[in-house]
Design a protein around this motif. Structure first.
Motif, short mmCIF file in Angstrom:
data_model
loop_
_atom_site.label_atom_id
_atom_site.label_comp_id
_atom_site.label_asym_id
_atom_site.label_seq_id
_atom_site.Cartn_x
_atom_site.Cartn_y
_atom_site.Cartn_z
N GLN A 30 -18.54 85.29 -30.61
CA GLN A 30 -19.36 84.08 -30.42
C GLN A 30 -19.53 83.34 -31.75
O GLN A 30 -19.47 82.11 -31.81
CB GLN A 30 -20.72 84.43 -29.84
CG GLN A 30 -20.64 84.80 -28.37
CD GLN A 30 -22.01 84.99 -27.73
OE1 GLN A 30 -23.01 84.50 -28.22
NE2 GLN A 30 -22.04 85.72 -26.64
N PRO A 71 -20.22 83.08 -16.80
CA PRO A 71 -19.59 83.65 -18.01
C PRO A 71 -18.06 83.79 -17.96
O PRO A 71 -17.43 83.88 -19.01
CB PRO A 71 -20.23 85.05 -18.15
CG PRO A 71 -21.33 85.11 -17.14
CD PRO A 71 -21.12 84.04 -16.14
N THR A 118 -10.44 78.46 -26.30
CA THR A 118 -11.91 78.36 -26.30
C THR A 118 -12.35 76.89 -26.35
O THR A 118 -11.52 75.98 -26.45
CB THR A 118 -12.53 79.06 -27.53
OG1 THR A 118 -12.15 78.32 -28.70
CG2 THR A 118 -12.10 80.51 -27.65
N PRO A 156 -14.65 83.52 -20.30
CA PRO A 156 -15.44 83.11 -21.46
C PRO A 156 -14.71 82.05 -22.29
O PRO A 156 -13.52 82.16 -22.51
CB PRO A 156 -15.61 84.40 -22.27
CG PRO A 156 -14.56 85.33 -21.78
CD PRO A 156 -14.17 84.90 -20.40
N PHE A 196 -14.17 71.66 -19.78
CA PHE A 196 -14.83 72.98 -19.84
C PHE A 196 -15.08 73.50 -18.42
O PHE A 196 -14.81 74.66 -18.12
CB PHE A 196 -16.15 72.81 -20.62
CG PHE A 196 -16.81 74.09 -21.03
CD1 PHE A 196 -16.53 74.67 -22.26
CD2 PHE A 196 -17.74 74.72 -20.21
CE1 PHE A 196 -17.16 75.86 -22.66
CE2 PHE A 196 -18.37 75.89 -20.59
CZ PHE A 196 -18.07 76.47 -21.82
N LYS A 222 -13.37 76.73 -16.26
CA LYS A 222 -14.20 77.76 -15.61
C LYS A 222 -14.02 77.77 -14.09
O LYS A 222 -14.54 78.66 -13.41
CB LYS A 222 -15.68 77.52 -15.93
CG LYS A 222 -16.03 77.79 -17.38
CD LYS A 222 -17.34 78.50 -17.52
CE LYS A 222 -17.58 78.94 -18.95
NZ LYS A 222 -17.37 80.38 -19.14
N CYS A 238 -22.18 72.60 -22.35
CA CYS A 238 -21.20 73.68 -22.17
C CYS A 238 -21.88 75.04 -22.31
O CYS A 238 -21.57 75.97 -21.55
CB CYS A 238 -20.06 73.55 -23.19
SG CYS A 238 -19.00 72.12 -22.88
N ARG A 239 -22.79 75.17 -23.25
CA ARG A 239 -23.50 76.44 -23.44
C ARG A 239 -24.23 76.84 -22.16
O ARG A 239 -24.23 77.99 -21.75
CB ARG A 239 -24.48 76.31 -24.62
CG ARG A 239 -25.42 77.48 -24.82
CD ARG A 239 -24.72 78.77 -25.19
NE ARG A 239 -24.10 78.69 -26.51
CZ ARG A 239 -23.23 79.61 -26.97
NH1 ARG A 239 -22.88 80.64 -26.23
NH2 ARG A 239 -22.69 79.47 -28.17
N GLU A 256 -21.68 78.19 -19.86
CA GLU A 256 -21.12 79.46 -20.35
C GLU A 256 -22.05 80.63 -19.97
O GLU A 256 -21.59 81.70 -19.57
CB GLU A 256 -20.96 79.39 -21.88
CG GLU A 256 -20.41 80.65 -22.53
CD GLU A 256 -18.89 80.80 -22.37
OE1 GLU A 256 -18.26 79.96 -21.69
OE2 GLU A 256 -18.34 81.76 -22.93
N MET A 277 -16.66 80.67 -25.02
CA MET A 277 -17.46 80.59 -26.26
C MET A 277 -17.63 81.99 -26.87
O MET A 277 -18.57 82.23 -27.62
CB MET A 277 -18.82 79.94 -25.96
CG MET A 277 -18.68 78.50 -25.45
SD MET A 277 -20.25 77.73 -24.97
CE MET A 277 -20.68 76.82 -26.45
#
Ligand SMILES: N[C@@H](CCC(=O)N[C@@H](CS)C(=O)NCC(=O)O)C(=O)O
Length: 206
Positions: A92, A80, A162, A83, A18, A22, A72-73, A76, A85
């Motif tokens: 979402q 951002p 995702t 994205p 993840f 990013k 991960c949230r 996120e 998620m």
């Protein structure tokens, strides 16, 4: 900011993948925990996460966050782009639906099989051959269902990559790869697997 983890397993690589997607892997300090020698089950680590599991995120204010999806949230929201998620309320919800379906379905069945067969878990869980039998059957059903779902979508939750794809890849790492075999019976799942396997982030599963 630190992440307590170990190199293998199925969950720590979910978070690393993840972060790589990013482009922020370097912003985090990784602390290796010696799971093979049970360091994660000792009081010092349990003060961070009473469950004794990894990964665990430690924020600069001393907050500890366990659970891969919760970690991960956090990233996120703080980073951002891109994205992973969903952006709108609808996206979402759709991504979360798919991520939960994979995590509570195929990923859990594969995880059950691993925990109930590997010697490493012998003194950690009560291993039961019946769980393995049910897990194999259920995993096969999940693969059949997912194969049909992937007929018209490139990725698990739609046309963009995702977190749900990372979770499905983790399930493949845990054993779903051997369930689909040559892929002849599961052409859409096999196509998805060969497509996402090209991503550098997923090389974290090793
Ligand atoms: N639901 C947790 C599961 C965490 C978990 O089970 N981690 C495994 C590694 S894949 C672990 O810490 N195993 C060591 C142990 O249970 O002693 C998550 O999503 O992070």
């Amino acid at each position: 900011m630190k992440i307590y983890q170990f190199k293998s397993g199925a969950n720590p690589p979910r978070v690393r993948a993840f972060l790589i997607e990013k482009g922020i892997l370097e912003t985090v300090e990784f602390v290796h925990v010696d799971v093979a020698n049970g360091v994660n089950r000792q009081p010092e680590f349990k003060a961070k996460n009473t469950k004794g599991t990894l990964p665990v995120l430690e924020l600069d204010d001393g907050t500890f966050v366990a659970e891969s999806v919760a970690i991960c949230r956090y990233f996120e929201v703080t980073y951002p782009d891109p994205p992973l998620m969903g952006v709108t309320a609808k996206d979402q919800a759709v991504v979360e639906m798919w991520n939960r379906r994979i995590e509570l379905g195929l990923f859990r069945h594969c995880d059950d099989i691993v925990r109930n067969t590997l010697e490493f878990f012998q003194d950690k869980v009560i291993q039961d051959e019946a769980v393995v039998r049910v897990g194999r059957q259920s995993a096969k059903h999940e693969c059949e269902w997912l194969d049909a779902e992937l007929l018209e979508r490139r990725y698990v939750a739609g046309q963009t990559f995702t977190i749900a794809d990372i979770t499905l890849y983790a399930a493949f790492f845990l054993g779903a790869r051997s369930i689909i075999g040559s892929g002849a019976q599961y052409p859409n799942l096999a196509r998805w697997y060969s497509d996402v396997s090209q991503r550098e982030s997923l090389r974290e599963f090793a």
